[in-house]
Design an enzyme around this catalytic site. Structure first.
Site, short mmCIF file in Angstrom:
data_model
loop_
_atom_site.label_atom_id
_atom_site.label_comp_id
_atom_site.label_asym_id
_atom_site.label_seq_id
_atom_site.Cartn_x
_atom_site.Cartn_y
_atom_site.Cartn_z
N LYS A 193 -25.20 -93.11 -20.18
CA LYS A 193 -24.80 -94.40 -20.76
C LYS A 193 -23.93 -95.15 -19.76
O LYS A 193 -22.81 -94.75 -19.48
CB LYS A 193 -24.04 -94.22 -22.06
CG LYS A 193 -23.97 -95.58 -22.77
CD LYS A 193 -22.76 -95.85 -23.60
CE LYS A 193 -21.49 -96.14 -22.93
NZ LYS A 193 -21.30 -97.53 -22.50
N GLY A 245 -13.85 -92.34 -16.73
CA GLY A 245 -13.30 -93.52 -17.39
C GLY A 245 -11.82 -93.32 -17.66
O GLY A 245 -11.14 -92.57 -16.95
N SER A 246 -11.33 -93.95 -18.70
CA SER A 246 -9.89 -93.94 -18.96
C SER A 246 -9.44 -92.60 -19.54
O SER A 246 -10.22 -91.90 -20.20
CB SER A 246 -9.53 -95.06 -19.93
OG SER A 246 -10.20 -94.85 -21.15
N THR A 247 -8.19 -92.27 -19.31
CA THR A 247 -7.63 -91.03 -19.83
C THR A 247 -7.65 -91.04 -21.36
O THR A 247 -7.91 -90.01 -22.00
CB THR A 247 -6.21 -90.82 -19.28
OG1 THR A 247 -6.35 -90.60 -17.86
CG2 THR A 247 -5.51 -89.63 -19.89
N GLU A 248 -7.45 -92.21 -21.96
CA GLU A 248 -7.42 -92.29 -23.42
C GLU A 248 -8.78 -91.87 -24.00
O GLU A 248 -8.86 -91.05 -24.92
CB GLU A 248 -7.10 -93.72 -23.90
CG GLU A 248 -5.67 -94.15 -23.64
CD GLU A 248 -5.32 -94.22 -22.16
OE1 GLU A 248 -6.20 -94.61 -21.35
OE2 GLU A 248 -4.19 -93.85 -21.79
N GLY A 250 -11.08 -90.19 -22.42
CA GLY A 250 -11.28 -88.79 -22.03
C GLY A 250 -10.67 -87.84 -23.05
O GLY A 250 -11.25 -86.82 -23.42
N GLU A 267 -13.41 -87.12 -15.36
CA GLU A 267 -12.80 -87.74 -14.18
C GLU A 267 -12.11 -88.99 -14.71
O GLU A 267 -12.76 -89.95 -15.10
CB GLU A 267 -13.89 -88.07 -13.15
CG GLU A 267 -13.33 -88.27 -11.77
CD GLU A 267 -12.98 -89.71 -11.51
OE1 GLU A 267 -11.80 -90.07 -11.75
OE2 GLU A 267 -13.84 -90.46 -11.08
N CYS A 301 -10.19 -95.69 -9.52
CA CYS A 301 -9.38 -94.68 -10.19
C CYS A 301 -8.41 -94.00 -9.23
O CYS A 301 -7.31 -93.62 -9.61
CB CYS A 301 -10.26 -93.65 -10.87
SG CYS A 301 -11.53 -93.01 -9.81
N GLU A 398 -1.60 -97.12 -15.24
CA GLU A 398 -2.70 -97.52 -14.35
C GLU A 398 -3.02 -98.98 -14.62
O GLU A 398 -3.45 -99.34 -15.72
CB GLU A 398 -3.91 -96.64 -14.67
CG GLU A 398 -5.08 -96.88 -13.77
CD GLU A 398 -6.25 -95.93 -14.06
OE1 GLU A 398 -6.54 -95.68 -15.24
OE2 GLU A 398 -6.87 -95.47 -13.09
P1 NDP Z 1 -13.31 -96.67 -20.89
O1 NDP Z 1 -12.77 -95.32 -20.66
O2 NDP Z 1 -13.20 -97.26 -22.22
O3 NDP Z 1 -14.86 -96.71 -20.51
C1 NDP Z 1 -15.58 -95.77 -19.73
C2 NDP Z 1 -16.95 -95.52 -20.35
O4 NDP Z 1 -16.81 -94.86 -21.62
C3 NDP Z 1 -17.73 -96.76 -20.68
O5 NDP Z 1 -19.10 -96.51 -20.51
C4 NDP Z 1 -17.41 -96.99 -22.13
O6 NDP Z 1 -18.31 -97.82 -22.78
C5 NDP Z 1 -17.44 -95.60 -22.65
N1 NDP Z 1 -16.68 -95.37 -23.88
C6 NDP Z 1 -15.71 -96.13 -24.44
N2 NDP Z 1 -15.25 -95.57 -25.58
C7 NDP Z 1 -15.94 -94.42 -25.74
C8 NDP Z 1 -15.91 -93.37 -26.71
N3 NDP Z 1 -15.06 -93.38 -27.73
N4 NDP Z 1 -16.75 -92.34 -26.56
C9 NDP Z 1 -17.60 -92.28 -25.51
N5 NDP Z 1 -17.68 -93.25 -24.57
C10 NDP Z 1 -16.85 -94.29 -24.68
O7 NDP Z 1 -12.70 -97.63 -19.84
P2 NDP Z 1 -12.64 -99.21 -19.95
O8 NDP Z 1 -13.87 -99.72 -19.41
O9 NDP Z 1 -12.31 -99.66 -21.34
O10 NDP Z 1 -11.41 -99.54 -19.06
C11 NDP Z 1 -10.08 -99.43 -19.57
C12 NDP Z 1 -9.15 -98.85 -18.57
O11 NDP Z 1 -9.61 -97.55 -18.22
C13 NDP Z 1 -9.10 -99.57 -17.24
O12 NDP Z 1 -8.23 -100.62 -17.25
C14 NDP Z 1 -8.65 -98.48 -16.33
O13 NDP Z 1 -7.26 -98.34 -16.41
C15 NDP Z 1 -9.31 -97.25 -16.89
N6 NDP Z 1 -10.57 -96.91 -16.20
C16 NDP Z 1 -10.57 -95.86 -15.35
C17 NDP Z 1 -11.71 -95.56 -14.67
C18 NDP Z 1 -11.76 -94.42 -13.73
O14 NDP Z 1 -12.66 -94.35 -12.91
N7 NDP Z 1 -10.86 -93.48 -13.79
C19 NDP Z 1 -12.92 -96.33 -14.79
C20 NDP Z 1 -12.84 -97.38 -15.76
C21 NDP Z 1 -11.69 -97.65 -16.41
P3 NDP Z 1 -18.04 -99.41 -22.72
O15 NDP Z 1 -18.17 -99.82 -21.33
O16 NDP Z 1 -19.05 -100.00 -23.55
O17 NDP Z 1 -16.65 -99.60 -23.28
#
Ligand code: NDP
Length: 802
Positions: A193, A245-248, A250, A267, A301, A398
């Site tokens: 996804k 993606g985000s720690t939250e 994760g 990650e 990240c 972050e």
């Molecule tokens: P998210 O962690 O929300 O998104 C990462 C991926 O997870 C996206 O594909 C997202 O879908 C999907 N996702 C969101 N919620 C869920 C869930 N409950 N269960 C499964 N998958 C989910 O990051 P954001 O894009 O919202 O960015 C927010 C913050 O996160 C940034 O400002 C940054 O601080 C951090 N971030 C860190 C990254 C890294 O590489 N470490 C990368 C991206 C963000 P969708 O895109 O539709 O929301």
């Protein structure tokens, strides 16, 4: 007209736009909207819904992508499941050919993908063209190689199965490559996804899958939002989740997968230090800062977002940095001379603005250059904060934007303390002309990747991933491939056992202890806890009765509680010297343990025979194996080498196997001595300190073991033993922030609790989900798997040459 001399003075240059007609044509062909890529073809979304995909630089609509529902996810998972058996059964060489074809076709579409990625994400074409897409192809080539070598280099391993992969928007195609290439190479099939903001390059990749004739269902791509990702995580027929993606989020995924048996790699975010010592080449460091925080608009990240400068050179560095910042060009991502493009979306821009405002409110000084900013689009200027307090919001959170937070330090100790003063641990960058100092600091940083006199270097041959709340698991290199493999015996392993009732630990008193001789009562002996090298009474003040196989009382053990675990963790946390001694020293101590265990083997045999159903012969076998296994890990202590990865030319990339620090270990009831030894020895051989909860039913072999530890020069605090009810004690370990990793062997319910409770600090857990491991079978109960679990890989990049 400008004079050549003036141009050379200012180094000003005109626009140099990249053509995007071929991408526009492609988008026009899909003007009706993109479907999901399932089972080898594009299919419309089950619920008929689409969402808009926009260009953040121009604020225009690029395309409409399908909104994935649980039904779409189910369809994709079913396709991946159907494809799994034939795909994983292919010889590695055949999978290698498929991956090689993907790499070649990515290269053939290089320019197209670079332009598409730039339009979808807002990142400069210079970066997508010269970094992202090249690394994408490199990942597929590298893993084509691993597919070829899989059978010889990873013997006795099998694919995990169907992998659910969720990726973010900051490096859409590169994150896809990091996920799909190793998964396919190892024989898995995937449902991926992409992020809602940036699904387009994944859909272009789907077309490449069709082009190269990848078998249907091996790769499936379902577009959508967070709910689509959550449906993938929740699907019962997915064997592994890989998330970036985000720690939250994760943390949510950790909770959602707890107890399901799904393998997980995360990650997550970072707040990585960029450390400049006063003997650094400051001009090079300035260019380093540019790459650390203004690369990809800071939406990285592992961005070096905390600038830690040694006091004596801080003003000079800041001055040079400001001059350099004035020359950064912010603008059209498709202009080849643009340094910084657009932020991915208005919501991200708002987040950056809000955090910058917070930084100013909290008293830090903000500096931004006078660089011209485009009149429209999601742009944010390069920004430098100085005088940042280490405890302030912008030093901790972050920002994920082009904003760096500057702080100063005086000594290397202070630099390390400041650098590690974060809940994250993804990366770090160290600048010094003194290689001794740089390597010393690199070794002391709690981060998965450290770049010396460089930053943001990536390669498929090197692992990437975090410590602490930056997640667990690695992507890239040999270490990354293990995330997509399981030991072969696990695949054919027995189904999980139905959970037995947890041991009922009856408190004292329960009549006399059996074992007195010649009419005399036996001398009362209550095993205590073992904390910091000393026997300690349990905080509860209670002991419990240990029964033999005929349910007769044979002794008492301390009933440990939360406070005892905390004391034990404190003792283990203090015993840092153990992680610093030479591997040879640790080997000597383990040999000594084996020697002392051998000297007292009769006593242990008798203890095992009296505690459990074991025959005298089997008890003797268990003790003999425990001695051999201790020998084995003494042997391994100085041989579980890291590697020097072959990444860039004129670089050494050192993959170091580092101990976690404090590991919690919860032992099963079966093989109470052998399982205890099989778990504790690899952990301490690698330099960890442990807090062990031995078998609750049969703890006395472990409590007898204190004497072995005491007489074998095992330093105080290296092994701490807390007896009592396994699952409640495991939960305390899981929730404890100073426990870096937790191994649990017990029930299904206990495994679920441990995984759920560990979401707080996202510690790495290794649980058995109620499955039995035969402790007497070497292939299941010893070796590299245990050593790998006892370490985490840190990659240190060291460039060389003048
Ligand atoms: P998210 O962690 O929300 O998104 C990462 C991926 O997870 C996206 O594909 C997202 O879908 C999907 N996702 C969101 N919620 C869920 C869930 N409950 N269960 C499964 N998958 C989910 O990051 P954001 O894009 O919202 O960015 C927010 C913050 O996160 C940034 O400002 C940054 O601080 C951090 N971030 C860190 C990254 C890294 O590489 N470490 C990368 C991206 C963000 P969708 O895109 O539709 O929301």
């Amino acid at each position: 007209m400008a004079l050549v001399k003036d141009i050379l003075d200012t180094m000003d240059y005109g626009p140099s736009p990249e053509a995007n007609d071929h991408v526009r044509d492609w988008l026009a062909r899909h003007a009706d909207g993109f479907g999901h890529f399932i089972d080898g073809g594009f299919v419309p979304p089950a619920e008929g819904a689409f969402f808009d995909v926009t260009d953040p630089a121009r604020e225009t609509l690029l395309a409409r992508a399908a909104q994935g529902s649980a039904t779409d996810i189910d369809k994709a998972v079913k396709a991946a499941r159907r494809a799994l058996k034939p795909w994983s059964a292919l010889p590695g060489h055949v999978r290698a050919r498929h991956l090689y074809a993907l790499a070649r076709h990515i290269q053939k579409r290089e320019r197209f993908l670079a332009v598409l990625e730039s339009m979808d994400n807002g990142k400069p074409i210079r970066e997508t063209r010269d970094i992202d897409v090249l690394l994408v192809a490199r990942h597929f080539y590298h893993h084509a190689g691993w597919a070829e070598l899989l059978e010889s280099e990873f013997p006795n391993h099998a694919a995990v199965g169907v992998c659910g992969q969720i990726i973010p928007w900051n490096f859409p195609l590169l994150m896809l490559a990091w996920k799909i290439a190793p998964a396919l190479c190892a024989g898995n099939t995937v449902v991926l996804k992409p992020a809602e903001f940036t699904p387009l390059s994944a859909l272009a990749f789907a077309e490449i899958c069709i082009e190269v004739g990848l078998p249907h269902g091996v790769v499936n791509i379902v577009t959508g939002d967070g709910a689509t990702g959550a449906a993938l995580v929740a699907h019962p027929d997915v064997d592994k989740i890989a998330f970036t993606g985000s720690t939250e989020v994760g943390r949510e995924i950790r909770k959602a997968t707890a107890g399901t048996g799904k393998k997980l790699s995360l990650e997550l975010g970072g707040k990585s230090p960029f450390i400049v010592f006063e003997d650094a080449d400051l001009d090079a460091a300035v260019e380093g800062v540019v790459d650390a925080i203004w690369f990809n608009q800071g939406e990285v990240c592992c961005a070096g977002s905390r600038l830690l400068v040694q006091e004596g050179v801080a003003d000079r560095l800041y001055r040079k940095l400001r001059v350099r910042m004035e020359t950064l060009r912010v603008g059209d991502p498709l202009d080849k001379s643009t340094d910084m493009g657009a932020v991915v979306a208005p919501v991200q821009l708002e987040r950056i603005r809000a955090l910058v405002a917070k930084g100013k409110d909290e008293g830090a000084s903000l500096w931004q250059p006078s660089t011209a900013m485009p009149g429209m689009g999601c742009y944010y200027p390069p920004s430098l904060f100085t005088g940042v307090e280490p405890a302030s919001t912008i030093a901790e959170v972050e920002i994920f934007g082009p904003v760096i937070a500057g702080m100063t330090f005086r000594t290397p100790e202070e630099a390390v303390a400041l650098a590690n003063n974060t809940r994250y641990g993804l990366a770090g960058s160290v600048w010094s002309e003194n290689i001794d100092l740089a390597l010393d600091v690199a070794a002391r940083l709690k981060a998965g990747v450290v770049w010396i006199n460089s930053t943001n270097l990536f390669d498929a041959a090197s692992g990437f991933g975090g410590y602490r709340e930056s997640g667990f698991g690695r992507e890239g290199g040999r270490e990354g491939l293990y995330e997509y493999l399981v030991p072969g015996w696990e695949k054919s392993a027995r189904a999980p056992r139905k959970d037995a009732e947890p041991a009922k630990l009856s408190p004292l008193p329960v009549g006399g202890i059996v074992g007195g001789r010649a009419g005399l009562p036996s001398i009362d002996r209550t095993a205590k806890l073992y904390v910091g090298g000393q026997q300690a009474r349990p905080d509860s003040g209670h002991s419990y009765t240990v029964l033999d196989r005929a349910s007769r009382p044979i002794g008492q053990a301390g009933l440990g509680n939360r406070k005892d675990i905390r004391n034990a963790v404190e003792a283990a946390a203090r015993a840092t010297a153990w992680s610093g001694v030479t591997a040879h020293n640790r080997a000597q101590v383990l040999y000594y343990v084996a020697e002392n265990l051998a000297a007292r083997s009769r006593e242990f045999e008798a203890r095992l025979a009296s505690m459990t159903d074991t025959s005298a012969k089997a008890a003797a076998g268990e003790v003999a194996l425990a001695i051999r296994r201790t020998f084995l890990y003494a042997a391994w202590a100085d041989k579980f080498d890291g590697a020097v990865h072959a990444t860039r030319s004129r670089h050494v990339t050192l993959a170091m196997n580092e101990p976690w620090g404090v590991i919690g270990i919860v032992c099963p009831d079966e093989a109470p001595l052998l399982a205890f030894v099989s778990l504790v020895m690899p952990a301490i051989a690698m330099g960890n300190r442990v807090v062990v909860v031995p078998s609750a039913r049969h703890p006395l072999a472990a409590t007898d073991f204190y004497q072995i530890l005491d007489t074998s020069d095992v330093p105080a605090g290296v092994v701490n033993i807390v007896t009592g009810e396994s699952d409640p004690l495991a939960t305390v370990l899981a929730e404890h922030d100073d426990v870096a990793a937790l191994w649990y062997v017990g029930s299904q319910a206990g495994s679920a609790t441990v995984e759920r409770a560990s979401a707080g600090n996202l510690k790495a857990t290794w649980v058995n989900h109620g499955r039995t491991r035969r402790w007497s079978v070497d292939a299941e109960a010893q070796g590299r798997e245990f050593l790998r679990r006892a370490t985490q890989v840190k990659n240190i990049w060291v460039p060389y040459g003048e």
